[in-house]
Design a protein around this motif. Structure first.
Motif, PDB file in Angstrom:
ATOM      1  N   ARG A   8       0.977  -1.190  -0.078  1.00 27.65           N
ATOM      2  CA  ARG A   8      -0.019  -0.188  -0.135  1.00 27.65           C
ATOM      3  C   ARG A   8       0.972   1.046  -0.122  1.00 27.65           C
ATOM      4  O   ARG A   8       0.595   2.076  -0.852  1.00 27.65           O
ATOM      5  CB  ARG A   8      -0.963  -0.157   1.161  1.00 27.65           C
ATOM      6  N   ALA A   9       1.989   1.271   0.752  1.00 22.23           N
ATOM      7  CA  ALA A   9       2.874   2.449   0.711  1.00 22.23           C
ATOM      8  C   ALA A   9       3.520   2.768  -0.464  1.00 22.23           C
ATOM      9  O   ALA A   9       3.764   3.737  -0.954  1.00 22.23           O
ATOM     10  CB  ALA A   9       3.896   2.183   1.895  1.00 22.23           C
ATOM     11  N   ALA A  10       3.868   1.516  -1.201  1.00 22.86           N
ATOM     12  CA  ALA A  10       4.343   1.692  -2.542  1.00 22.86           C
ATOM     13  C   ALA A  10       3.600   2.366  -3.522  1.00 22.86           C
ATOM     14  O   ALA A  10       4.035   3.157  -4.268  1.00 22.86           O
ATOM     15  CB  ALA A  10       4.977   0.377  -3.124  1.00 22.86           C
ATOM     16  N   LEU A  17       4.017  10.570  -6.177  1.00 21.57           N
ATOM     17  CA  LEU A  17       5.139  11.260  -7.111  1.00 21.57           C
ATOM     18  C   LEU A  17       4.740  11.527  -8.660  1.00 21.57           C
ATOM     19  O   LEU A  17       4.948  12.674  -9.055  1.00 21.57           O
ATOM     20  CB  LEU A  17       6.372  10.356  -7.342  1.00 21.57           C
ATOM     21  N   ALA A  18       3.685  10.800  -9.024  1.00 26.27           N
ATOM     22  CA  ALA A  18       3.150  10.914 -10.478  1.00 26.27           C
ATOM     23  C   ALA A  18       2.408  12.352 -10.594  1.00 26.27           C
ATOM     24  O   ALA A  18       2.344  12.548 -11.716  1.00 26.27           O
ATOM     25  CB  ALA A  18       2.496   9.666 -10.832  1.00 26.27           C
ATOM     26  N   ARG A  19       1.945  12.650  -9.499  1.00 30.24           N
ATOM     27  CA  ARG A  19       0.996  14.014  -9.342  1.00 30.24           C
ATOM     28  C   ARG A  19       2.129  15.153  -9.460  1.00 30.24           C
ATOM     29  O   ARG A  19       1.512  16.452  -9.782  1.00 30.24           O
ATOM     30  CB  ARG A  19       0.063  14.140  -8.245  1.00 30.24           C
ATOM     31  N   THR A  20       3.259  14.852  -9.306  1.00 23.64           N
ATOM     32  CA  THR A  20       4.129  16.203  -8.973  1.00 23.64           C
ATOM     33  C   THR A  20       4.747  16.928 -10.339  1.00 23.64           C
ATOM     34  O   THR A  20       4.705  15.852 -11.391  1.00 23.64           O
ATOM     35  CB  THR A  20       5.437  15.996  -8.149  1.00 23.64           C
ATOM     36  N   SER A  21       4.869  17.997 -10.269  1.00 22.48           N
ATOM     37  CA  SER A  21       5.645  18.445 -11.675  1.00 22.48           C
ATOM     38  C   SER A  21       6.795  17.941 -11.955  1.00 22.48           C
ATOM     39  O   SER A  21       7.460  17.770 -13.127  1.00 22.48           O
ATOM     40  CB  SER A  21       5.770  20.217 -11.666  1.00 22.48           C
ATOM     41  N   PRO A  43       5.650  -0.361  -8.571  1.00 26.05           N
ATOM     42  CA  PRO A  43       4.546   0.567  -8.842  1.00 26.05           C
ATOM     43  C   PRO A  43       4.880   1.896  -9.541  1.00 26.05           C
ATOM     44  O   PRO A  43       4.413   2.151 -10.542  1.00 26.05           O
ATOM     45  CB  PRO A  43       3.768   0.968  -7.583  1.00 26.05           C
ATOM     46  N   LEU A  44       5.962   2.271  -9.330  1.00 27.38           N
ATOM     47  CA  LEU A  44       6.430   3.620  -9.763  1.00 27.38           C
ATOM     48  C   LEU A  44       7.046   3.313 -11.355  1.00 27.38           C
ATOM     49  O   LEU A  44       6.869   3.883 -12.242  1.00 27.38           O
ATOM     50  CB  LEU A  44       7.704   4.270  -9.056  1.00 27.38           C
TER      51      LEU A  44
END
Length: 173
Positions: A8-10, A17-21, A43-44
């Motif tokens: 869940r943490a991953a 991170l995917a939402r960041t610029s 997941p990343l």
């Protein structure tokens, strides 16, 4: 943490991170392939592939240096002398200074952007000559890995940010 909490943490850290610029602007991204108790980068990696990012992973050379090699789906992998997965075949590479974003593993981080790694100094050597405008260095960790303060040496490369399952920490360097 239980295996379910770790998964869940991953997932949460990858979404954060995917939402960041930082992530959205990055075309060439280097990330570690998780090993042992490190925050899972699986997941990343899936987010990177879905977003069309060119992904590179570290390969240890001569016991001193890292080289970043392009990772493509279904690439054969092998374990290096530390038990860490890396591409089995030498692939396309990109210099550390030419990355847009680099995700670094860590054992601990503090509020000043210092990181405690595994002790080999590979990332510190790879980014020792980093200049402004160079790659953004982002730690990828569990929130529980945050410490109040860590010892730092002059050669330690500071992080620009750390992403955890709970937050994004941005540091002024």
């Amino acid at each position: 943490m239980t295996p379910a909490q770790r998964r869940r943490a991953a997932e949460q850290a990858a979404r954060r991170l995917a939402r960041t610029s930082l992530f959205r602007r990055a075309r060439h991204l280097a990330l570690y392939l998780s090993h042992g108790s490190e925050l899972d980068t699986g997941p990343l990696l899936r987010c990177c592939h879905a977003a069309g990012k060119a992904v590179y992973v570290p390969r240890v050379l001569d016991g001193q240096r890292l080289r970043f090699e392009r990772l493509v789906e279904d690439m054969p992998m092998q374990r290096n002398r530390y038990g860490i997965r890396e591409p089995a075949l030498r692939g396309a590479r990109r210099g550390a200074a030419r990355m847009d974003l680099v995700l670094l593993p860590l054992s601990a981080f503090d509020t000043q952007g210092h990181r405690l790694g595994a002790g080999g100094g590979y990332y510190d050597r790879a980014f020792a000559a980093r200049r402004s405008g160079g790659p953004r260095l982002v730690g990828y960790a569990y929130a529980l890995q945050q410490a109040a303060a860590l010892p730092a040496e002059p050669w330690d490369v500071r992080l620009d940010a750390v992403v955890t399952e709970k937050s994004l920490h941005v540091f002024r360097n």
